[in-house]
Design a protein around this motif. Structure first.
Motif, PDB file in Angstrom:
ATOM      1  N   LEU A 267       0.823  -1.218   0.000  1.00  0.00           N
ATOM      2  CA  LEU A 267       0.000   0.000   0.000  1.00  0.00           C
ATOM      3  C   LEU A 267       0.852   1.261   0.000  1.00  0.00           C
ATOM      4  CD1 LEU A 267      -2.746  -0.986   2.607  1.00  0.00           C
ATOM      5  CD2 LEU A 267      -2.982  -0.908   0.115  1.00  0.00           C
ATOM      6  N   VAL A 268       1.994   1.204   0.674  1.00  0.00           N
ATOM      7  CA  VAL A 268       2.829   2.399   0.800  1.00  0.00           C
ATOM      8  C   VAL A 268       4.119   2.315  -0.012  1.00  0.00           C
ATOM      9  CG1 VAL A 268       1.939   3.048   3.063  1.00  0.00           C
ATOM     10  CG2 VAL A 268       3.885   1.504   2.923  1.00  0.00           C
ATOM     11  N   GLY A 269       4.452   1.141  -0.503  1.00  0.00           N
ATOM     12  CA  GLY A 269       5.660   0.970  -1.305  1.00  0.00           C
ATOM     13  C   GLY A 269       6.884   0.736  -0.439  1.00  0.00           C
ATOM     14  N   GLY A 270       7.997   0.445  -1.072  1.00  0.00           N
ATOM     15  CA  GLY A 270       9.246   0.219  -0.360  1.00  0.00           C
ATOM     16  C   GLY A 270       9.644  -1.244  -0.330  1.00  0.00           C
ATOM     17  N   ARG A 271      10.726  -1.503   0.413  1.00  0.00           N
ATOM     18  CA  ARG A 271      11.259  -2.863   0.556  1.00  0.00           C
ATOM     19  C   ARG A 271      10.254  -3.750   1.270  1.00  0.00           C
ATOM     20  NH1 ARG A 271      15.272  -2.839   4.375  1.00  0.00           N
ATOM     21  NH2 ARG A 271      15.364  -5.070   4.119  1.00  0.00           N
ATOM     22  N   VAL A 272      10.185  -4.994   0.841  1.00  0.00           N
ATOM     23  CA  VAL A 272       9.335  -5.979   1.509  1.00  0.00           C
ATOM     24  C   VAL A 272      10.286  -6.970   2.187  1.00  0.00           C
ATOM     25  CG1 VAL A 272       7.436  -7.613   1.274  1.00  0.00           C
ATOM     26  CG2 VAL A 272       7.579  -5.655  -0.270  1.00  0.00           C
ATOM     27  N   GLY A 273      10.744  -6.582   3.385  1.00  0.00           N
ATOM     28  CA  GLY A 273      11.713  -7.381   4.126  1.00  0.00           C
ATOM     29  C   GLY A 273      11.229  -8.786   4.419  1.00  0.00           C
ATOM     30  N   ALA A 274       9.909  -8.940   4.577  1.00  0.00           N
ATOM     31  CA  ALA A 274       9.353 -10.266   4.868  1.00  0.00           C
ATOM     32  C   ALA A 274       9.662 -11.243   3.741  1.00  0.00           C
ATOM     33  CB  ALA A 274       7.846 -10.154   5.068  1.00  0.00           C
ATOM     34  N   TYR A 275       9.616 -10.788   2.515  1.00  0.00           N
ATOM     35  CA  TYR A 275       9.914 -11.661   1.382  1.00  0.00           C
ATOM     36  C   TYR A 275      11.414 -11.787   1.143  1.00  0.00           C
ATOM     37  CZ  TYR A 275       4.975 -11.810   0.012  1.00  0.00           C
ATOM     38  OH  TYR A 275       3.619 -12.017  -0.025  1.00  0.00           O
ATOM     39  N   GLU A 276      12.191 -10.764   1.539  1.00  0.00           N
ATOM     40  CA  GLU A 276      13.637 -10.834   1.345  1.00  0.00           C
ATOM     41  C   GLU A 276      14.244 -11.998   2.124  1.00  0.00           C
ATOM     42  OE1 GLU A 276      15.210  -6.996   2.344  1.00  0.00           O
ATOM     43  OE2 GLU A 276      14.540  -6.112   0.458  1.00  0.00           O
ATOM     44  N   SER A 277      13.809 -12.189   3.363  1.00  0.00           N
ATOM     45  CA  SER A 277      14.354 -13.304   4.147  1.00  0.00           C
ATOM     46  C   SER A 277      13.910 -14.645   3.557  1.00  0.00           C
ATOM     47  CB  SER A 277      13.954 -13.199   5.622  1.00  0.00           C
ATOM     48  OG  SER A 277      12.574 -13.407   5.792  1.00  0.00           O
ATOM     49  N   LEU A 278      12.709 -14.685   3.013  1.00  0.00           N
ATOM     50  CA  LEU A 278      12.216 -15.900   2.372  1.00  0.00           C
ATOM     51  C   LEU A 278      13.106 -16.268   1.183  1.00  0.00           C
ATOM     52  CD1 LEU A 278       9.651 -17.879   2.211  1.00  0.00           C
ATOM     53  CD2 LEU A 278       8.926 -16.344   0.398  1.00  0.00           C
ATOM     54  N   LEU A 279      13.426 -15.295   0.355  1.00  0.00           N
ATOM     55  CA  LEU A 279      14.285 -15.549  -0.805  1.00  0.00           C
ATOM     56  C   LEU A 279      15.710 -15.892  -0.382  1.00  0.00           C
ATOM     57  CD1 LEU A 279      12.961 -12.779  -3.194  1.00  0.00           C
ATOM     58  CD2 LEU A 279      12.783 -15.245  -3.516  1.00  0.00           C
ATOM     59  N   ASP A 280      16.210 -15.229   0.653  1.00  0.00           N
ATOM     60  CA  ASP A 280      17.555 -15.522   1.151  1.00  0.00           C
ATOM     61  C   ASP A 280      17.638 -16.967   1.630  1.00  0.00           C
ATOM     62  OD1 ASP A 280      20.266 -14.878   2.142  1.00  0.00           O
ATOM     63  OD2 ASP A 280      19.343 -15.096   4.128  1.00  0.00           O
ATOM     64  N   ARG A 281      16.687 -17.395   2.422  1.00  0.00           N
ATOM     65  CA  ARG A 281      16.667 -18.773   2.902  1.00  0.00           C
ATOM     66  C   ARG A 281      16.558 -19.754   1.737  1.00  0.00           C
ATOM     67  NH1 ARG A 281      11.737 -18.445   6.068  1.00  0.00           N
ATOM     68  NH2 ARG A 281      11.717 -20.688   5.927  1.00  0.00           N
ATOM     69  N   GLY A 282      15.712 -19.437   0.763  1.00  0.00           N
ATOM     70  CA  GLY A 282      15.544 -20.310  -0.391  1.00  0.00           C
ATOM     71  C   GLY A 282      16.818 -20.468  -1.194  1.00  0.00           C
ATOM     72  N   ARG A 283      17.499 -19.347  -1.468  1.00  0.00           N
ATOM     73  CA  ARG A 283      18.754 -19.404  -2.234  1.00  0.00           C
ATOM     74  C   ARG A 283      19.812 -20.215  -1.493  1.00  0.00           C
ATOM     75  NH1 ARG A 283      17.625 -13.914  -3.524  1.00  0.00           N
ATOM     76  NH2 ARG A 283      18.745 -13.279  -1.668  1.00  0.00           N
ATOM     77  N   ARG A 284      19.986 -19.899  -0.231  1.00  0.00           N
ATOM     78  CA  ARG A 284      21.020 -20.581   0.543  1.00  0.00           C
ATOM     79  C   ARG A 284      20.734 -22.072   0.680  1.00  0.00           C
ATOM     80  NH1 ARG A 284      21.985 -16.654   5.611  1.00  0.00           N
ATOM     81  NH2 ARG A 284      23.532 -18.233   6.186  1.00  0.00           N
ATOM     82  N   GLU A 285      19.477 -22.441   0.897  1.00  0.00           N
ATOM     83  CA  GLU A 285      19.110 -23.855   1.024  1.00  0.00           C
ATOM     84  C   GLU A 285      19.339 -24.594  -0.296  1.00  0.00           C
ATOM     85  OE1 GLU A 285      18.057 -27.353   2.682  1.00  0.00           O
ATOM     86  OE2 GLU A 285      18.055 -25.494   3.849  1.00  0.00           O
ATOM     87  N   ALA A 286      18.951 -23.987  -1.422  1.00  0.00           N
ATOM     88  CA  ALA A 286      19.139 -24.634  -2.725  1.00  0.00           C
ATOM     89  C   ALA A 286      20.626 -24.840  -3.020  1.00  0.00           C
ATOM     90  CB  ALA A 286      18.482 -23.800  -3.826  1.00  0.00           C
ATOM     91  N   ILE A 287      21.453 -23.845  -2.699  1.00  0.00           N
ATOM     92  CA  ILE A 287      22.896 -23.978  -2.914  1.00  0.00           C
ATOM     93  C   ILE A 287      23.464 -25.080  -2.033  1.00  0.00           C
ATOM     94  CG2 ILE A 287      25.126 -22.819  -2.614  1.00  0.00           C
ATOM     95  CD1 ILE A 287      23.704 -20.223  -3.572  1.00  0.00           C
ATOM     96  N   LEU A 288      23.018 -25.152  -0.793  1.00  0.00           N
ATOM     97  CA  LEU A 288      23.492 -26.217   0.102  1.00  0.00           C
ATOM     98  C   LEU A 288      23.130 -27.597  -0.428  1.00  0.00           C
ATOM     99  CD1 LEU A 288      22.732 -24.640   3.575  1.00  0.00           C
ATOM    100  CD2 LEU A 288      24.971 -25.399   2.750  1.00  0.00           C
ATOM    101  N   ARG A 289      21.931 -27.748  -0.936  1.00  0.00           N
ATOM    102  CA  ARG A 289      21.513 -29.046  -1.480  1.00  0.00           C
ATOM    103  C   ARG A 289      22.339 -29.413  -2.705  1.00  0.00           C
ATOM    104  NH1 ARG A 289      14.927 -29.203  -0.553  1.00  0.00           N
ATOM    105  NH2 ARG A 289      15.048 -28.902   1.707  1.00  0.00           N
ATOM    106  N   MET A 290      22.662 -28.407  -3.526  1.00  0.00           N
ATOM    107  CA  MET A 290      23.518 -28.645  -4.690  1.00  0.00           C
ATOM    108  C   MET A 290      24.924 -29.036  -4.233  1.00  0.00           C
ATOM    109  SD  MET A 290      24.899 -25.941  -7.494  1.00  0.00           S
ATOM    110  CE  MET A 290      25.828 -25.168  -6.182  1.00  0.00           C
ATOM    111  N   GLN A 291      25.456 -28.326  -3.224  1.00  0.00           N
ATOM    112  CA  GLN A 291      26.782 -28.653  -2.698  1.00  0.00           C
ATOM    113  C   GLN A 291      26.818 -30.068  -2.133  1.00  0.00           C
ATOM    114  OE1 GLN A 291      27.191 -25.005  -0.164  1.00  0.00           O
ATOM    115  NE2 GLN A 291      29.332 -25.221  -0.738  1.00  0.00           N
ATOM    116  N   GLN A 292      25.773 -30.463  -1.458  1.00  0.00           N
ATOM    117  CA  GLN A 292      25.722 -31.807  -0.882  1.00  0.00           C
ATOM    118  C   GLN A 292      25.770 -32.868  -1.987  1.00  0.00           C
ATOM    119  OE1 GLN A 292      25.889 -32.559   2.502  1.00  0.00           O
ATOM    120  NE2 GLN A 292      26.355 -34.526   1.566  1.00  0.00           N
ATOM    121  N   GLU A 293      25.053 -32.614  -3.090  1.00  0.00           N
ATOM    122  CA  GLU A 293      25.104 -33.554  -4.217  1.00  0.00           C
ATOM    123  C   GLU A 293      26.514 -33.614  -4.793  1.00  0.00           C
ATOM    124  OE1 GLU A 293      23.250 -34.202  -8.689  1.00  0.00           O
ATOM    125  OE2 GLU A 293      22.108 -32.978  -7.281  1.00  0.00           O
TER     126      GLU A 293
END
Length: 160
Positions: A84-110
């Motif tokens: 409604l007011v615009g700006g950063r959506v920090g709630a989604y930023e942490s979601l994407l950060d966790r997703g990226r890091r988890e996917a990279i870890l799973r790739m590293q494990q393989e």
């Protein structure tokens, strides 16, 4: 009037539960991510396409890791208010950060399972899954993939 107060109370209750359980799960996930990152720190992950000279005799194999993470109710509400007011959506930023890091870890494990020294040419793909009945993001999928560099017998160090 009583029905309205009940609905407001229910909304605030759901919001509070979403916040409490969401924060707890997020903190737990971050602790798990940090522990596994420490464990896999010796396996290099680079975005470069060209292998260093020391890896020219390595064999290679594509490796990948993916994760699907759902958005909790609290984050959906906060993101809706932020839109409604615009700006950063920090709630989604942490979601994407966790997703990226988890996917990279799973790739590293393989890659580690294959005996790789490094993963080159790291690529990340992100997509939205579902839209929570038009009320928010739903879930995200993050896919990490790259080329695992696996030492061959001829290129492996001689440990005699």
């Amino acid at each position: 009037m009583g029905e309205l107060l009940f609905q407001i109370g229910l909304f605030l209750g759901m919001l509070s539960l979403g916040y409490l359980f969401g924060r707890r799960n997020e903190r737990k996930h971050y602790r798990s991510i940090q522990a596994r990152e420490d464990e896999l720190r010796s396996l290099l992950v680079l975005s470069t396409k060209i292998p260093p000279r020391s890896m020219l005799s390595h064999s290679s194999e594509m490796v990948s890791g993916s994760v699907v993470i759902s958005v909790d109710y609290f984050k959906t509400v906060v993101a809706g208010l932020r839109s409604l007011v615009g700006g950063r959506v920090g709630a989604y930023e942490s979601l994407l950060d966790r997703g990226r890091r988890e996917a990279i870890l799973r790739m590293q494990q393989e890659a580690k399972t294959l005996g790789a020294d490094a993963v080159l040419n790291l690529k990340l793909e992100t997509s939205r899954i579902g839209d929570n009945a038009g009320k928010g993001l739903g879930s995200i999928e993050v896919l990490a993939y790259g080329t695992a560099m696996i030492p061959t017998r001829a290129s492996a160090p001689d440990n005699r």
